[in-house]
Motif scaffolding. Structure first.
Motif, PDB file in Angstrom:
ATOM      1  N   VAL A  11       1.000  -0.991   0.141  1.00  0.00           N
ATOM      2  CA  VAL A  11      -0.013  -0.035  -0.039  1.00  0.00           C
ATOM      3  C   VAL A  11       0.911   1.094   0.080  1.00  0.00           C
ATOM      4  O   VAL A  11       1.502   1.517   0.961  1.00  0.00           O
ATOM      5  N   ASP A  12       0.756   2.041  -1.201  1.00  0.00           N
ATOM      6  CA  ASP A  12       1.788   3.109  -1.194  1.00  0.00           C
ATOM      7  C   ASP A  12       3.513   2.717  -0.937  1.00  0.00           C
ATOM      8  O   ASP A  12       4.055   3.135  -0.386  1.00  0.00           O
ATOM      9  N   GLY A  13       3.370   1.432  -1.281  1.00  0.00           N
ATOM     10  CA  GLY A  13       4.855   0.712  -1.533  1.00  0.00           C
ATOM     11  C   GLY A  13       5.299   0.480  -0.239  1.00  0.00           C
ATOM     12  O   GLY A  13       6.436  -0.033  -0.150  1.00  0.00           O
ATOM     13  N   VAL A  14       4.510   0.195   0.739  1.00  0.00           N
ATOM     14  CA  VAL A  14       4.816  -0.414   2.024  1.00  0.00           C
ATOM     15  C   VAL A  14       4.000  -1.877   2.293  1.00  0.00           C
ATOM     16  O   VAL A  14       2.753  -1.564   1.959  1.00  0.00           O
ATOM     17  N   ALA A  15       4.929  -2.659   2.624  1.00  0.00           N
ATOM     18  CA  ALA A  15       4.203  -4.010   2.712  1.00  0.00           C
ATOM     19  C   ALA A  15       3.201  -3.922   3.947  1.00  0.00           C
ATOM     20  O   ALA A  15       3.531  -3.698   5.043  1.00  0.00           O
ATOM     21  N   VAL A  16       2.143  -4.396   3.776  1.00  0.00           N
ATOM     22  CA  VAL A  16       1.170  -4.644   4.648  1.00  0.00           C
ATOM     23  C   VAL A  16       0.314  -5.760   4.642  1.00  0.00           C
ATOM     24  O   VAL A  16       0.106  -6.568   3.592  1.00  0.00           O
ATOM     25  N   ARG A  17      -0.146  -6.205   5.761  1.00  0.00           N
ATOM     26  CA  ARG A  17      -1.162  -7.379   6.002  1.00  0.00           C
ATOM     27  C   ARG A  17      -2.480  -7.162   5.477  1.00  0.00           C
ATOM     28  O   ARG A  17      -3.260  -6.100   6.046  1.00  0.00           O
ATOM     29  N   ALA A  18      -2.900  -7.618   4.336  1.00  0.00           N
ATOM     30  CA  ALA A  18      -4.115  -7.246   3.629  1.00  0.00           C
ATOM     31  C   ALA A  18      -5.404  -7.692   4.429  1.00  0.00           C
ATOM     32  O   ALA A  18      -6.384  -7.097   4.647  1.00  0.00           O
ATOM     33  N   CYS A  19      -5.145  -8.666   5.292  1.00  0.00           N
ATOM     34  CA  CYS A  19      -6.234  -9.252   6.191  1.00  0.00           C
ATOM     35  C   CYS A  19      -6.273  -8.330   7.570  1.00  0.00           C
ATOM     36  O   CYS A  19      -7.426  -8.358   7.958  1.00  0.00           O
ATOM     37  N   GLN A  20      -5.463  -7.342   7.481  1.00  0.00           N
ATOM     38  CA  GLN A  20      -5.583  -6.482   8.813  1.00  0.00           C
ATOM     39  C   GLN A  20      -5.870  -5.178   8.535  1.00  0.00           C
ATOM     40  O   GLN A  20      -5.976  -3.994   9.116  1.00  0.00           O
ATOM     41  N   THR A  21      -6.119  -4.969   6.980  1.00  0.00           N
ATOM     42  CA  THR A  21      -6.156  -3.571   6.476  1.00  0.00           C
ATOM     43  C   THR A  21      -7.520  -3.242   6.106  1.00  0.00           C
ATOM     44  O   THR A  21      -8.225  -3.837   5.201  1.00  0.00           O
ATOM     45  N   ARG A  22      -8.367  -2.421   6.984  1.00  0.00           N
ATOM     46  CA  ARG A  22      -9.798  -2.160   6.589  1.00  0.00           C
ATOM     47  C   ARG A  22      -9.714  -1.467   5.216  1.00  0.00           C
ATOM     48  O   ARG A  22      -8.888  -0.622   4.959  1.00  0.00           O
ATOM     49  N   ILE A  23     -10.817  -1.645   4.474  1.00  0.00           N
ATOM     50  CA  ILE A  23     -10.926  -1.052   3.227  1.00  0.00           C
ATOM     51  C   ILE A  23     -10.716   0.342   3.286  1.00  0.00           C
ATOM     52  O   ILE A  23     -10.334   1.146   2.393  1.00  0.00           O
TER      53      ILE A  23
END
Ligand code: FES
Ligand code: FES
Length: 173
Positions: free
Chosen positions: A64-76
């Motif tokens: 997300v904007d080039g930063v690795a994130v956990r999609a399962c923990q990222t609210r839409i």
């Protein structure tokens, strides 16, 4: 409230815009919905994997904007207005991303379930740190679990990708 006062479903659903792999997408803003499910179930981007659903395995890693994130923990809602890159979006017009190619060259997968998350996390690491030490690679991928235990080959792949990216950078100077 009478039935005539109820907003129609289409009007009551707020929408959010985000860019996914370079394409502008509009999705419903459901406060309880996480990015992982939007990617997989609404946008058909099933390369991002559901592992634990609890932020523990890294299988769902996206940028997300080039930063690795956990999609399962990222609210839409947190992804609104941002640029999301999944494993499907890493490759360029000329072929696989150097990290993808390095994983192939190093044979750094068995079942492949962890691979999209590993590759995305490695790409994020190399974009901020082009020449990581082995301990730095291990630390960056610490939250990405491989149940096949292919960590040594994964480490090798990330270092191959690092070298490949540096060489590519040097050849364009
Ligand atoms: S599925 Fe997101 S961290 Fe495991
Ligand atoms: S290759 Fe099977 S989980 Fe990593």
């Amino acid at each position: 409230m009478s039935s005539t006062d109820s907003p129609s479903p289409s009007l009551s659903r707020a929408m959010v815009q985000l860019r996914v792999n370079g394409v502008s997408r509009s999705v419903a803003l459901d406060p309880d919905r996480h990015l992982l499910y939007v990617l997989r179930e609404e946008l058909g981007l099933t390369g991002t994997k559901y592992g634990c659903g609890e932020g523990e395995c890294g299988a769902c890693t996206v940028l997300v904007d080039g930063v690795a994130v956990r999609a399962c923990q990222t609210r839409i809602g947190e992804a609104a207005g941002r640029s999301v890159t999944t494993i499907e979006g890493l490759a360029g017009e000329k072929g696989p991303h150097p990290v993808q190619q390095a994983f192939i060259d190093a044979g750094a997968f068995q079942c492949g379930f962890c691979t999209p998350g590993m590759v995305v996390a490695a790409a994020a690491l190399l974009s901020r740190k082009p020449r990581p030490s082995d301990p730095e690679v291990r630390a960056a991928l610490d939250g990405n679990l491989c149940r096949c235990g292919g960590y040594l080959r994964i480490l090798d792949a990330v270092q191959r990708a690092s070298q490949r990216l540096r060489e590519a950078g040097e050849s364009t100077r």
